[in-house]
Each structure stands twice: as C-alpha cells, then as structure tokens.
Design an enzyme around this catalytic site. Structure first.
Site, PDB file in Angstrom:
ATOM      1  N   LYS A 167      55.675  68.399   7.189  1.00  0.00           N
ATOM      2  CA  LYS A 167      57.016  68.001   7.637  1.00  0.00           C
ATOM      3  C   LYS A 167      57.595  67.006   6.634  1.00  0.00           C
ATOM      4  O   LYS A 167      56.950  66.023   6.267  1.00  0.00           O
ATOM      5  CB  LYS A 167      56.901  67.331   9.010  1.00  0.00           C
ATOM      6  CG  LYS A 167      57.681  68.064  10.089  1.00  0.00           C
ATOM      7  CD  LYS A 167      57.468  67.416  11.409  1.00  0.00           C
ATOM      8  CE  LYS A 167      58.519  67.829  12.402  1.00  0.00           C
ATOM      9  NZ  LYS A 167      58.351  67.146  13.676  1.00  0.00           N
TER      10      LYS A 167
HETATM   11  O1  G3P Z   1      59.299  66.693  16.763  1.00  0.00           O
HETATM   12  C1  G3P Z   1      60.630  66.396  16.502  1.00  0.00           C
HETATM   13  C2  G3P Z   1      61.546  66.333  17.695  1.00  0.00           C
HETATM   14  O2  G3P Z   1      61.319  67.432  18.533  1.00  0.00           O
HETATM   15  C3  G3P Z   1      61.617  65.010  18.373  1.00  0.00           C
HETATM   16  O3  G3P Z   1      62.264  65.043  19.614  1.00  0.00           O
HETATM   17  O4  G3P Z   1      62.702  64.040  21.821  1.00  0.00           O
HETATM   18  O5  G3P Z   1      61.978  62.567  19.917  1.00  0.00           O
HETATM   19  O6  G3P Z   1      64.255  63.579  19.961  1.00  0.00           O
HETATM   20  P1  G3P Z   1      62.834  63.733  20.353  1.00  0.00           P
END
Ligand code: G3P
Length: 214
Positions: A83
């Site tokens: 990533k």
């Molecule tokens: O893994 C990346 C993403 O899905 C993070 O989500 O909920 O932290 O905005 P969030």
C-alpha cells in the site's frame, strides 16, 4: 464484485474466509494497532489464511523508503500487495515496484485526478475512500463512478477498491457502479447476511413446523 475484508483481526478473517467470502484483505497502521499484534507476524498469518491479495502499508515518505519497505513486505508472502500513499513520491515508488513485479495499492485517494495519475503510474489497485469523503459532506460514491468511467475510457488495468466503507449500502452502491472490489470492515460484512424479514421468516417457519408435529 470481489469482497476484501478491511481488517487485521485474524479470528474475524478466519470466520468469514471459512464461508468463502474473503477474496482479499486490506490493512493499514490503524488496523494493525487494533489487532494488538506486530505487523510482520500478523500479516504472515493472514497470508496463510487468505490466498488472495493482502495489502500492507508502511509509513515512509520518500520513494526510496517506500520501495525498501515494499521489497521487505513482499518477501513475507507471495500474495502481499504494497500500500502506497497518494503522493508524488508514492507514485514514483509505484513505478519502481511495478517494474520489480511487486503489486501496489495506492491509498488515500480522494479525487478523480489523483486516480488518473495512479493508473498512469501503473498501480495494480486504487483505493478511493468513500466514507471519509461522505464524512465531510462530499459524494464518495460519485468519485468511484468518475474513476470507473475514466478507467473505462482508456482501458486502464488498475482495479478500483472501494475503501472506507461504512455500511452495507456502500457495498451495494459499489456493486451497482461496477467497482472491481469493496473492502469492508467485519461488522459491515456481518450486516450483509442479515435482514429482519429473514430472521422473522425463520422463526415463523420453525414455529409452524413444531406445531405441525403435535
Ligand atoms: O483501509 C483503508 C480504509 O478502508 C479506512 O477506512 O473507516 O478508517 O475511513 P476508515
């Protein structure tokens, strides 16, 4: 549409992988912290459970540092995807890593122009964060539709991972838009199995079956 689990919690990954619902995994430093385990150890374990792509994120800011991290992550298992943050240095790293046949997932993407650059850099995956855009009053799923249109116009091979998913509705919208993948937190995947009328129907059929046996 493929479903990835956005989690580094091994027990939850095992549970949903056992039903054949996990096509891949995405992690980030926040999710690793939540797992309470060391990144290398937990990622290696996850890669044994899930044969699909497992995204692993570092925190380096230079292309050189990201490539170094990426080579290290990729040595942990053959299904690791690196990533990379959506920055100038990040896209430089994507190009270098793809020449080395290491798969990349460019994360923290919030605009169609960023996504265009990600595809031109040759990334394997792009991760638009729909929930975080909705949180600030913008249209997360509108961004996904724009990216898919742009990629279709030019035949880009980069696959779209709808990330920062907050609800079952987001998953349905991602599927309607034709996104390649949605990465969902375990509680969202759990909610996708359920409907109040399914529960009520099971209860009623059970009661009627029992009554018919008297
Ligand atoms: O893994 C990346 C993403 O899905 C993070 O989500 O909920 O932290 O905005 P969030």
């Amino acid at each position: 549409m493929k479903i990835f689990l956005d989690s580094a919690e091994v027990e939850k990954i095992r549970r949903f992988a056992a039903i054949g619902m996990v096509d891949g995994i995405t992690t980030n430093p926040t999710l690793i912290l939540k797992s309470g385990r060391k990144q290398k150890e937990v990622v290696k374990e996850i890669c044994k459970i899930v044969p699909g792509p497992v995204s692993v994120e570092g925190v380096q800011e230079t292309a050189e540092g990201m490539v170094e991290d990426g080579e290290e992550f990729a040595s942990w298992a053959k299904n690791v995807v690196v990533k990379i943050p959506m920055t100038e240095e990040g896209l430089k790293a994507v190009r270098i890593l793809s020449k080395k046949k290491i798969k990349t997932n460019v994360t923290l993407v919030f605009s169609p122009s960023q996504a265009l650059l990600v595809a031109k850099a040759g990334a394997t995956f792009v991760s638009p964060f729909v929930g975080r855009l909705d949180d600030i009053g913008q249209d997360g799923m509108g961004l996904v539709r724009q990216i898919l249109q742009i990629y279709r116009n030019y035949g880009f091979g980069t696959q779209v991972i709808v990330a920062s998913v907050r609800s079952e509705k987001h998953v349905v919208q991602a599927a309607e838009a034709g996104a390649h993948i949605a990465t969902v937190p375990p509680q969202v995947l759990e909610s996708m199995f359920r409907h109040q009328l399914t529960d009520a129907g099971i209860k009623k059929f059970k009661e009627d079956w029992e009554a018919s046996q008297r």
